[in-house]
Design a protein around this motif. Structure first.
Motif, PDB file in Angstrom:
ATOM      1  N   ILE A 253       0.853  -1.189   0.000  1.00 50.76           N
ATOM      2  CA  ILE A 253       0.000   0.000   0.000  1.00 50.76           C
ATOM      3  C   ILE A 253       0.895   1.247   0.000  1.00 50.76           C
ATOM      4  CG2 ILE A 253      -1.835   1.244   1.180  1.00 50.76           C
ATOM      5  CD1 ILE A 253      -2.661  -1.508   0.132  1.00 50.76           C
ATOM      6  N   ARG A 254       0.758   2.051  -1.026  1.00 54.93           N
ATOM      7  CA  ARG A 254       1.565   3.273  -1.118  1.00 54.93           C
ATOM      8  C   ARG A 254       0.981   4.397  -0.275  1.00 54.93           C
ATOM      9  NH1 ARG A 254       4.169   5.115  -6.810  1.00 54.93           N
ATOM     10  NH2 ARG A 254       5.323   3.211  -7.305  1.00 54.93           N
ATOM     11  N   GLN A 255      -0.318   4.569  -0.403  1.00 59.23           N
ATOM     12  CA  GLN A 255      -1.010   5.648   0.303  1.00 59.23           C
ATOM     13  C   GLN A 255      -2.361   5.135   0.772  1.00 59.23           C
ATOM     14  OE1 GLN A 255      -1.170   8.519  -2.975  1.00 59.23           O
ATOM     15  NE2 GLN A 255       0.240   9.861  -1.897  1.00 59.23           N
ATOM     16  N   GLY A 256      -2.881   5.800   1.801  1.00 59.06           N
ATOM     17  CA  GLY A 256      -4.248   5.528   2.208  1.00 59.06           C
ATOM     18  C   GLY A 256      -4.368   4.554   3.359  1.00 59.06           C
ATOM     19  N   ASP A 257      -5.607   4.248   3.691  1.00 55.41           N
ATOM     20  CA  ASP A 257      -5.944   3.432   4.851  1.00 55.41           C
ATOM     21  C   ASP A 257      -6.879   2.325   4.404  1.00 55.41           C
ATOM     22  OD1 ASP A 257      -6.630   2.346   7.241  1.00 55.41           O
ATOM     23  OD2 ASP A 257      -7.575   4.149   8.067  1.00 55.41           O
ATOM     24  N   ILE A 258      -6.447   1.063   4.512  1.00 54.24           N
ATOM     25  CA  ILE A 258      -7.275  -0.043   4.038  1.00 54.24           C
ATOM     26  C   ILE A 258      -8.557  -0.188   4.848  1.00 54.24           C
ATOM     27  CG2 ILE A 258      -5.329  -1.334   3.101  1.00 54.24           C
ATOM     28  CD1 ILE A 258      -5.366  -3.086   5.565  1.00 54.24           C
ATOM     29  N   SER A 259      -8.586   0.328   6.087  1.00 52.36           N
ATOM     30  CA  SER A 259      -9.806   0.222   6.888  1.00 52.36           C
ATOM     31  C   SER A 259     -10.963   0.996   6.259  1.00 52.36           C
ATOM     32  CB  SER A 259      -9.557   0.721   8.309  1.00 52.36           C
ATOM     33  OG  SER A 259      -9.249   2.103   8.315  1.00 52.36           O
ATOM     34  N   ARG A 260     -10.653   1.973   5.392  1.00 52.79           N
ATOM     35  CA  ARG A 260     -11.713   2.741   4.737  1.00 52.79           C
ATOM     36  C   ARG A 260     -12.523   1.869   3.769  1.00 52.79           C
ATOM     37  NH1 ARG A 260     -11.206   8.180   3.907  1.00 52.79           N
ATOM     38  NH2 ARG A 260     -13.346   7.943   3.111  1.00 52.79           N
ATOM     39  N   LEU A 261     -11.970   0.706   3.421  1.00 53.51           N
ATOM     40  CA  LEU A 261     -12.702  -0.178   2.512  1.00 53.51           C
ATOM     41  C   LEU A 261     -13.883  -0.867   3.193  1.00 53.51           C
ATOM     42  CD1 LEU A 261      -9.764  -1.842   0.535  1.00 53.51           C
ATOM     43  CD2 LEU A 261     -11.384  -0.134  -0.301  1.00 53.51           C
ATOM     44  N   SER A 262     -14.087  -0.621   4.469  1.00 51.43           N
ATOM     45  CA  SER A 262     -15.301  -1.110   5.138  1.00 51.43           C
ATOM     46  C   SER A 262     -16.481  -0.192   4.874  1.00 51.43           C
ATOM     47  CB  SER A 262     -15.054  -1.227   6.649  1.00 51.43           C
ATOM     48  OG  SER A 262     -14.714   0.037   7.189  1.00 51.43           O
ATOM     49  N   GLU A 263     -16.238   0.971   4.285  1.00 53.57           N
ATOM     50  CA  GLU A 263     -17.293   1.941   3.979  1.00 53.57           C
ATOM     51  C   GLU A 263     -17.780   1.725   2.547  1.00 53.57           C
ATOM     52  OE1 GLU A 263     -15.626   5.801   4.512  1.00 53.57           O
ATOM     53  OE2 GLU A 263     -14.580   5.241   6.374  1.00 53.57           O
ATOM     54  N   PRO A 264     -19.075   1.957   2.298  1.00 53.59           N
ATOM     55  CA  PRO A 264     -19.561   1.828   0.913  1.00 53.59           C
ATOM     56  C   PRO A 264     -19.020   2.939   0.025  1.00 53.59           C
ATOM     57  CG  PRO A 264     -21.305   2.642   2.347  1.00 53.59           C
ATOM     58  CD  PRO A 264     -20.156   2.279   3.246  1.00 53.59           C
ATOM     59  N   PHE A 265     -18.895   2.596  -1.263  1.00 53.10           N
ATOM     60  CA  PHE A 265     -18.467   3.535  -2.313  1.00 53.10           C
ATOM     61  C   PHE A 265     -17.098   4.156  -2.027  1.00 53.10           C
ATOM     62  CE2 PHE A 265     -23.232   3.752  -2.428  1.00 53.10           C
ATOM     63  CZ  PHE A 265     -23.364   2.943  -3.551  1.00 53.10           C
ATOM     64  N   THR A 266     -16.202   3.331  -1.534  1.00 52.96           N
ATOM     65  CA  THR A 266     -14.786   3.700  -1.434  1.00 52.96           C
ATOM     66  C   THR A 266     -13.994   2.727  -2.301  1.00 52.96           C
ATOM     67  OG1 THR A 266     -14.505   2.326   0.549  1.00 52.96           O
ATOM     68  CG2 THR A 266     -14.977   4.685   0.874  1.00 52.96           C
ATOM     69  N   ALA A 267     -12.798   3.157  -2.678  1.00 50.89           N
ATOM     70  CA  ALA A 267     -12.013   2.326  -3.585  1.00 50.89           C
ATOM     71  C   ALA A 267     -10.533   2.633  -3.435  1.00 50.89           C
ATOM     72  CB  ALA A 267     -12.452   2.557  -5.036  1.00 50.89           C
ATOM     73  N   MET A 268      -9.709   1.685  -3.884  1.00 44.81           N
ATOM     74  CA  MET A 268      -8.270   1.882  -3.984  1.00 44.81           C
ATOM     75  C   MET A 268      -7.875   1.587  -5.424  1.00 44.81           C
ATOM     76  SD  MET A 268      -6.878   0.241  -0.396  1.00 44.81           S
ATOM     77  CE  MET A 268      -5.354   1.176  -0.403  1.00 44.81           C
ATOM     78  N   ILE A 269      -6.876   2.306  -5.914  1.00 45.12           N
ATOM     79  CA  ILE A 269      -6.469   2.192  -7.302  1.00 45.12           C
ATOM     80  C   ILE A 269      -4.990   1.799  -7.359  1.00 45.12           C
ATOM     81  CG2 ILE A 269      -5.835   4.639  -7.460  1.00 45.12           C
ATOM     82  CD1 ILE A 269      -6.884   4.637 -10.330  1.00 45.12           C
TER      83      ILE A 269
ATOM     84  N   VAL B 119      -9.523   6.048  -1.801  1.00 44.00           N
ATOM     85  CA  VAL B 119      -9.007   6.206  -0.436  1.00 44.00           C
ATOM     86  C   VAL B 119      -7.607   5.619  -0.279  1.00 44.00           C
ATOM     87  CG1 VAL B 119     -11.331   6.242   0.551  1.00 44.00           C
ATOM     88  CG2 VAL B 119     -10.106   4.048   0.325  1.00 44.00           C
ATOM     89  N   GLY B 120      -7.037   5.126  -1.368  1.00 44.03           N
ATOM     90  CA  GLY B 120      -5.695   4.553  -1.255  1.00 44.03           C
ATOM     91  C   GLY B 120      -5.131   4.171  -2.605  1.00 44.03           C
ATOM     92  N   VAL B 121      -3.827   3.985  -2.630  1.00 40.43           N
ATOM     93  CA  VAL B 121      -3.102   3.564  -3.833  1.00 40.43           C
ATOM     94  C   VAL B 121      -2.241   2.361  -3.465  1.00 40.43           C
ATOM     95  CG1 VAL B 121      -1.447   4.225  -5.617  1.00 40.43           C
ATOM     96  CG2 VAL B 121      -3.050   5.931  -4.704  1.00 40.43           C
ATOM     97  N   PHE B 122      -2.297   1.313  -4.272  1.00 39.30           N
ATOM     98  CA  PHE B 122      -1.509   0.111  -4.007  1.00 39.30           C
ATOM     99  C   PHE B 122      -0.641  -0.214  -5.221  1.00 39.30           C
ATOM    100  CE2 PHE B 122      -5.398  -1.357  -6.015  1.00 39.30           C
ATOM    101  CZ  PHE B 122      -4.971  -2.326  -6.904  1.00 39.30           C
ATOM    102  N   ASP B 123       0.433  -0.944  -4.965  1.00 39.77           N
ATOM    103  CA  ASP B 123       1.277  -1.452  -6.041  1.00 39.77           C
ATOM    104  C   ASP B 123       0.800  -2.847  -6.406  1.00 39.77           C
ATOM    105  OD1 ASP B 123       2.966   0.761  -6.274  1.00 39.77           O
ATOM    106  OD2 ASP B 123       4.232   0.075  -4.615  1.00 39.77           O
TER     107      ASP B 123
ATOM    108  N   SER C  70      -5.610 -10.931 -11.157  1.00 39.58           N
ATOM    109  CA  SER C  70      -4.930  -9.651 -10.979  1.00 39.58           C
ATOM    110  C   SER C  70      -5.982  -8.560 -11.055  1.00 39.58           C
ATOM    111  CB  SER C  70      -3.867  -9.442 -12.067  1.00 39.58           C
ATOM    112  OG  SER C  70      -4.467  -9.474 -13.346  1.00 39.58           O
ATOM    113  N   PHE C  71      -5.719  -7.444 -10.398  1.00 35.00           N
ATOM    114  CA  PHE C  71      -6.712  -6.366 -10.365  1.00 35.00           C
ATOM    115  C   PHE C  71      -6.020  -5.024 -10.325  1.00 35.00           C
ATOM    116  CE2 PHE C  71      -6.103  -8.541  -6.346  1.00 35.00           C
ATOM    117  CZ  PHE C  71      -5.615  -7.538  -5.514  1.00 35.00           C
ATOM    118  N   GLU C  72      -6.680  -4.064 -10.931  1.00 36.60           N
ATOM    119  CA  GLU C  72      -6.165  -2.691 -10.980  1.00 36.60           C
ATOM    120  C   GLU C  72      -7.015  -1.736 -10.139  1.00 36.60           C
ATOM    121  OE1 GLU C  72      -5.107  -2.365 -15.590  1.00 36.60           O
ATOM    122  OE2 GLU C  72      -6.876  -3.547 -15.087  1.00 36.60           O
ATOM    123  N   LEU C  73      -8.172  -2.237  -9.719  1.00 31.16           N
ATOM    124  CA  LEU C  73      -9.105  -1.402  -8.968  1.00 31.16           C
ATOM    125  C   LEU C  73      -9.746  -2.243  -7.874  1.00 31.16           C
ATOM    126  CD1 LEU C  73     -10.187   1.559  -9.167  1.00 31.16           C
ATOM    127  CD2 LEU C  73     -12.138   0.642 -10.435  1.00 31.16           C
ATOM    128  N   ILE C  74      -9.753  -1.717  -6.657  1.00 28.57           N
ATOM    129  CA  ILE C  74     -10.401  -2.387  -5.524  1.00 28.57           C
ATOM    130  C   ILE C  74     -11.601  -1.544  -5.099  1.00 28.57           C
ATOM    131  CG2 ILE C  74     -10.164  -3.116  -3.120  1.00 28.57           C
ATOM    132  CD1 ILE C  74      -7.187  -3.513  -3.621  1.00 28.57           C
TER     133      ILE C  74
END
Length: 807
Positions: free
Chosen positions: A139-155, A185-189, A198-202
């Protein structure tokens, strides 16, 4: 010592250019083939091996059984998560996900500093933070706990760079085609190594329920759409968990698609890529047999190259044996002589390896393209270690083979050239190795013949439907649904006005794509009698456009409004549901899904066709009418200028469905792409087989040449005594004829059995005839006789008196 041995071997290399050339060329081909095969196999078997604690990570599978049918699927019920977490302490972590691979049709709109970017090719996954308890993701940026909220995403950082030009994108938003906006809410490698998904969007898992305003994504026992991953607790054995999970569904009684038995199996994540061909078992799975064949052929080619090198090294050792006898009298020890030979073989092997590495680098881009391997892929340490071990084995084998022969010769016999016993031993070795090469040639020829014939048979097999002259356009995702539902045929009418367009149909799937399977049964029968039948949603024109053969009843028609509740079955689906009834008596009967919400009347029966290609079994299918289906548009055409036709089709699509991405392809190309991996493997195996055949033939010729040199005196005496060339030809051929007979007896039954098992993978297959077996034998015999003829002709051209005087 090293310098002296090197000089000796260079001199020998110059004196025997042809033999040494065959030896080096054979080793280069063997090492190059091994490198290419190892590279390919390393990639294909390396999926998901990078995960931390990978031995504890598993995917769950749903297995349904009944009436002799078995259906295995990685899709399970959302409500299962609570059961696993509360009742199975053997599991350290549980996570469910919904995976949407690129091309699934979800249209996503991004806005960067300059413009709007529309994408419908993004691999997306919906998950909750507990996913990261199982899989590690940088995880480059952001907080993975935010993925418990609806309509949030990581790219992913790569997608962010591609769309925005940088990765500082936390706080930005994008919109899906359903109108909902997601906050990044976050950026991952992304994972650097290959994975089965494989995925580009969470997207946050809670977005599924929020989008529809329901909670079925958490508590449904009927919506089997989720993939489950688990992490076993430390020290827990796979077998115990697998046995325990078999009863996980028993008290909840989810609705089954097949019979009344269903249970859960577990599958290690490292096995998913290669072991998800659920219609086949064990090592005969298509993916496994493909890799096994490549590995076997590559090893055989390497062994054949070793055989050639051993034959030549033994012959050259006999030639140098008198010189080495002199060296012994001058005080050289056996160890020093062995090192001298070892240095020579090391020199040859080093040259061969350097040339093979060069060939590998030149051929690697071709293999990357053929097998779709990323150019960034590299060998892992274990593969390199194995290759090094094989190189050392070959070097030792070739060195020891000549050393064992020479070590049996006394100094006196070596100085007097009394080597009859050693020549006889060398001859026996050569005969054995020659028989081995004949075995290789025969088995490869038989395999190539059958594989080619089966491939050709599949290509020529009638799929049961039309696939030529059909252009497929992916349907729109973003549009005014109310306006579309009022006139769903508007785009079809526009396209029908284009010159060259014959017919247009819409559907949610097309020939060659997978169709969802449901539990279906005749009305009035109990739920446990459900049978797995694919439900294919089509419009009125679909069946006629694809030329389905009508066996009874009729197709869907605008003249019958009740067809909205009608169904057209394939012959195999009809036989499953009504095994004893003639087709005509089935018409008018009703079928239903497990929930009995949808009862449909059978209005027609069509012939079976190959939905997934001739190599797969017929798929029992129920065609149901949906005039608003828009997943794919199929356009049958007849025109000479395809560029004008497609330009007109695209123009009308863009006019009616603004803000969508236009995608089209020709159905015949789509079918070919479905079997690209099989085609790639066949091409690779074909190339390796040609290489092996060339090596085997060159090896047989070199063995024959060396054998004739040792028999030159005998043949010259026969010639002086009046033997004709035909008689001499028969004398030399007799030994090789019996070698061929022995090779046939040894290899044909084994090869026949293996190829028969391989053919059983295919629903449509050839039978191996006696002609298929006889053809490689005759070809090998002719090739052998030609090699003997030309070799004898050259050898016997020498003057017998000169040979006898020299002897």
């Amino acid at each position: 010592m090293f310098k002296y041995a090197l000089k000796l071997n260079i001199r020998q290399l110059s004196r025997h250019k042809a033999l040494m050339g065959i030896q080096v060329a054979g080793l280069v081909v063997g090492f190059t083939t091994l490198l290419l095969a190892a590279y390919y196999l390393s990639y294909e078997t390396g999926f998901d091996k990078f995960h931390k604690e990978g031995d504890r990570l598993y995917r769950l599978l749903l297995v349904e059984e009944g009436d002799g049918a078995v259906v295995t699927s990685p899709n399970l019920y959302p409500a299962l998560e609570t059961v696993l977490e509360e009742e199975y302490p053997q599991l350290e972590s549980v996570a469910k996900v919904m995976y949407s691979p690129g091309g699934g049709g979800i249209l996503t709109s991004f806005t960067n500093d300059e413009r709007q970017v529309l994408r419908d090719d993004i691999n997306a996954i919906s998950l909750a933070p507990d996913f990261f308890d199982i899989f590690s993701l940088p995880i480059r940026q952001g907080d993975i706990s935010r993925l418990s909220e609806p309509f949030t995403a990581m790219i992913s950082s790569t997608l962010a760079q591609e769309i925005y030009g940088h990765t500082d994108v936390v706080g930005k938003e994008f919109t899906d085609d359903d109108g909902h906006s997601y906050q990044i809410v976050g950026v991952f490698d992304p994972w650097e190594k290959q994975s089965h998904f494989s995925f580009e969007l969470i997207k946050s898992y809670e977005s599924i329920g929020a989008r529809h305003g329901v909670d079925f994504h958490q508590n449904s026992w009927s919506w089997a759409r989720m993939k489950f991953y688990i992490k076993l607790a430390a020290g827990v054995k796979e077998e115990k968990v697998s046995e325990a999970l078999k009863t996980a569904l028993s008290k909840f009684n989810p609705i089954t698609s097949v019979g009344d038995s269903q249970y859960i199996q577990i599958q290690n994540v490292k096995d998913i890529y290669l072991y998800s061909d659920f219609n086949n078992n064990g090592w005969l799975q298509k993916a496994n047999s493909r890799l096994l064949a490549v590995a076997v052929v590559a090893v055989i080619i390497l062994i054949v190259s070793w055989v050639n090198a051993i034959n030549i090294s033994v012959a050259l050792a006999l030639e140098k044996i008198r010189a080495q006898g002199i060296q012994k009298t001058l005080g050289l020890s056996s160890t020093q002589l062995f090192l001298q030979r070892a240095i020579g073989h090391l020199f040859i092997h080093t040259i061969a390896v350097l040339m093979a590495l060069t060939c590998f680098q030149l051929l690697k881009p071709w293999l990357n393209e053929l097998a779709q391997i990323p150019s960034s892929f590299r060998f892992d340490f274990s593969t390199l270690s194995l290759l090094l071990l094989l190189w050392i084995m070959g070097l030792l084998m070739i060195t020891l083979s000549s050393s064992m022969l020479v070590s049996r010769v006394s100094i006196g016999n070596a100085l007097k050239d009394k080597l009859s016993q050693q020549v006889t031993s060398a001859g026996l070795v050569s005969k054995g190795l020659g028989t081995f090469q004949l075995i290789i040639s025969l088995s490869f020829l038989l395999a190539v013949s059958v594989v080619w014939k089966q491939t050709r048979h599949l290509e020529l097999t009638d799929r049961g439907i039309a696939t030529d002259n059909i252009l497929v356009v992916k349907g729109p995702r973003a549009f005014d649904y109310e306006s579309f539902s009022e006139r769903p045929d508007i785009i079809k009418a526009e396209w029908m006005n284009i010159p060259g367009v014959l017919k247009v149909a819409s559907s949610y799937a097309i020939p060659g794509s997978h169709i969802s399977t449901y539990g279906i049964r005749p009305v009035g029968q109990p739920e446990h009698s459900n049978l797995p039948i694919a439900e294919h949603q089509v419009d009125h024109n679909f069946l006629s456009l694809y030329g389905h053969g009508l066996l009874a009843g009729r197709f869907f028609s605008n003249d019958y409004p009740a067809d909205d509740h009608g169904v057209v079955l394939t012959a195999s689906a009809t036989r499953l549901l009504f095994p004893e009834l003639p087709f005509e008596t089935v018409l008018g009967r009703k079928i239903t899904s497990p929930e009995e919400e949808y009862q449909r009347t059978i209005i027609g029966i069509v012939a079976d066709y190959h939905q997934l290609g001739p190599g797969e079994p017929y798929l029992p299918t129920a065609f149901v009418l949906d005039s608003e289906s828009r997943g794919f548009y199929s356009i049958a055409y007849q025109t000479q200028d395809l560029s004008i036709l497609e330009a007109s089709i695209k123009s009308r699509f863009n006019e009616l469905f603004k803000g969508n991405v236009y995608h089209s392809f020709y159905l015949s190309d789509y079918y070919d792409q479905l079997f690209a991996r099989e085609t790639q493997a066949i091409e690779l195996l074909g190339l390796l087989t040609v290489v092996a055949l060339i090596l085997s033939v060159s090896g047989i010729c070199s063995v024959l040449l060396l054998s004739l040199q040792h028999r030159l005196k005998e043949l010259s005496i026969r010639k002086v005594l009046g033997a004709s060339r035909t008689q001499l030809y028969a004398v030399v051929s007799k030994t090789h004829f019996w070698q061929l007979v022995l090779a046939v007896l040894l290899i044909v039954p084994v090869t026949y059995w293996y190829l028969s098992q391989w053919l059983n993978q295919y629903a449509v297959r050839i039978d191996i005839s006696w002609l298929d077996i006889l053809r490689p034998i005759v070809f090998t015999a002719c090739l052998l006789l030609l090699a003997i003829y030309f070799t004898i002709s050259k050898t016997l051209s020498a003057n017998p008196s000169e040979v006898l005087n020299k002897e």
